[in-house]
Write an enzyme that holds these catalytic residues in place. Structure first.
Site, PDB file in Angstrom:
ATOM      1  N   SER A   2      26.853  -0.369  35.487  1.00  0.00           N
ATOM      2  CA  SER A   2      27.847  -1.207  34.807  1.00  0.00           C
ATOM      3  C   SER A   2      28.634  -0.424  33.761  1.00  0.00           C
ATOM      4  CB  SER A   2      27.158  -2.421  34.173  1.00  0.00           C
ATOM      5  OG  SER A   2      26.162  -2.004  33.269  1.00  0.00           O
TER       6      SER A   2
ATOM      7  N   GLY B   9      26.031   6.575  32.823  1.00  0.00           N
ATOM      8  CA  GLY B   9      25.179   5.835  31.899  1.00  0.00           C
ATOM      9  C   GLY B   9      23.730   6.285  32.029  1.00  0.00           C
ATOM     10  N   ALA B  10      22.833   5.543  31.402  1.00  0.00           N
ATOM     11  CA  ALA B  10      21.396   5.814  31.511  1.00  0.00           C
ATOM     12  C   ALA B  10      20.647   4.519  31.205  1.00  0.00           C
ATOM     13  CB  ALA B  10      20.977   6.902  30.528  1.00  0.00           C
TER      14      ALA B  10
ATOM     15  N   GLY C 101      18.147   2.899  37.476  1.00  0.00           N
ATOM     16  CA  GLY C 101      18.069   1.433  37.540  1.00  0.00           C
ATOM     17  C   GLY C 101      18.939   0.879  38.664  1.00  0.00           C
ATOM     18  N   GLY C 102      20.047   1.574  38.934  1.00  0.00           N
ATOM     19  CA  GLY C 102      20.946   1.148  40.010  1.00  0.00           C
ATOM     20  C   GLY C 102      20.607   1.794  41.349  1.00  0.00           C
TER      21      GLY C 102
ATOM     22  N   GLU D 287      23.222  11.012  41.753  1.00  0.00           N
ATOM     23  CA  GLU D 287      23.622  11.268  40.359  1.00  0.00           C
ATOM     24  C   GLU D 287      23.147  12.645  39.916  1.00  0.00           C
ATOM     25  OE1 GLU D 287      23.576   6.640  38.746  1.00  0.00           O
ATOM     26  OE2 GLU D 287      21.847   7.897  38.381  1.00  0.00           O
TER      27      GLU D 287
HETATM   28  C1  5RP Z   1      22.108   4.028  38.212  1.00  0.00           C
HETATM   29  C2  5RP Z   1      21.852   4.570  36.861  1.00  0.00           C
HETATM   30  C3  5RP Z   1      22.608   3.965  35.731  1.00  0.00           C
HETATM   31  O1  5RP Z   1      23.233   4.965  34.998  1.00  0.00           O
HETATM   32  C4  5RP Z   1      21.655   3.222  34.843  1.00  0.00           C
HETATM   33  O2  5RP Z   1      20.918   2.313  35.633  1.00  0.00           O
HETATM   34  C5  5RP Z   1      22.394   2.485  33.730  1.00  0.00           C
HETATM   35  O3  5RP Z   1      23.119   1.428  34.259  1.00  0.00           O
HETATM   36  P1  5RP Z   1      23.932   0.429  33.353  1.00  0.00           P
HETATM   37  O4  5RP Z   1      25.101   1.196  32.818  1.00  0.00           O
HETATM   38  O5  5RP Z   1      24.339  -0.665  34.312  1.00  0.00           O
HETATM   39  O6  5RP Z   1      23.023  -0.066  32.277  1.00  0.00           O
HETATM   40  O7  5RP Z   1      21.091   5.471  36.640  1.00  0.00           O
HETATM   41  O8  5RP Z   1      21.294   4.627  39.171  1.00  0.00           O
END
Ligand code: 5RP
Length: 218
Positions: free
Chosen positions: A30, A82-83, A96-97, A103
């Site tokens: 996101s 992001g992280a 998380g995604g 990545e």
């Molecule tokens: C996806 C990731 C994202 O960077 C991580 O999940 C953060 O996501 P968001 O910006 O939605 O909090 O590693 O694989």
């Protein structure tokens, strides 16, 4: 008080200052989506982007930004992503995604990793967020047993990665040495990679707080 989305938007805007031209590596999630929307406003300055997931590629193309295959470019100056968690040492927990492997590959090809987060992501120790591990489907049970031996509680995510693999989300780890844990998990046969980005941490963290965007560097 700003909402989490407002903070994500602020930090995405701040990241655009690092966009000088050429090809940009773009993360997933996101916060990365807010960055893509900001990148679209300066798309005349860049040649295009390399995407870390099919979802990101789709969003970039929808904005009219050309998406290059990683094999067709010799590298890129910056990668923006992001992280799920990040420390002051700029070690990250990601995935998380579910896009962790692509990545990590795109980030490896970039001169600078610019991590964009809202303040909730800064933690003293990684591991409260379950650690994603991408695994070849046939190795799922074996890898789960090995992760359990390491003290984690792996849970199979109902998800298939862009690479056709599965994800085990490992709960219950307190990751005191992220560089060592990243290497240890990657040694398990059947693991594609795990969501610790510590051997190659971020170079810059842009952190959106109630008092503006703070910059951390290594
Ligand atoms: C996806 C990731 C994202 O960077 C991580 O999940 C953060 O996501 P968001 O910006 O939605 O909090 O590693 O694989």
């Amino acid at each position: 008080m700003a909402t989490q989305d407002e903070l994500k938007q602020q930090v995405a805007q701040a990241a655009v200052a690092y966009v000088k031209g050429g090809i940009i590596g773009v993360g997933t999630g996101s916060t990365a989506n807010f960055f893509i929307d900001e990148l679209a406003k300066v798309k005349h300055k860049i040649d295009g982007a390399v995407a870390s997931s099919e979802a990101t590629a789709q969003r970039l193309r929808a904005h009219g930004i050309e998406v290059f295959d990683l094999n067709s470019v010799s590298g890129m100056e910056i990668y923006v992503d992001g992280a799920d968690e990040i420390t002051e040492h700029l070690h990250m927990l990601k995935g998380g995604g579910g896009a962790l492997t692509r990545e990590k590959i795109v980030a490896a090809c970039a001169g600078k990793f610019i991590c964009i987060c809202d303040a909730t992501k800064l933690v003293p120790v990684l591991g409260k967020f379950p650690l994603p591990v991408e695994v070849l489907p046939m190795a799922r049970s074996y890898v789960a047993r090995e992760l359990t031996r390491m003290g984690g509680q792996p849970v199979l995510r109902d998800f298939t990665t862009d690479n056709g693999n599965v994800i085990l989300d490992v709960h219950g780890l307190t990751i005191l040495d992220p560089v060592a844990t990243e290497a240890q998990i990657n040694q398990i046969v059947g693991v594609v990679t795990n969501g610790l980005f510590a051997a190659r941490p971020a170079d810059v963290l842009l952190l959106a707080t109630e008092n503006g965007v703070k910059t951390y560097t290594r």
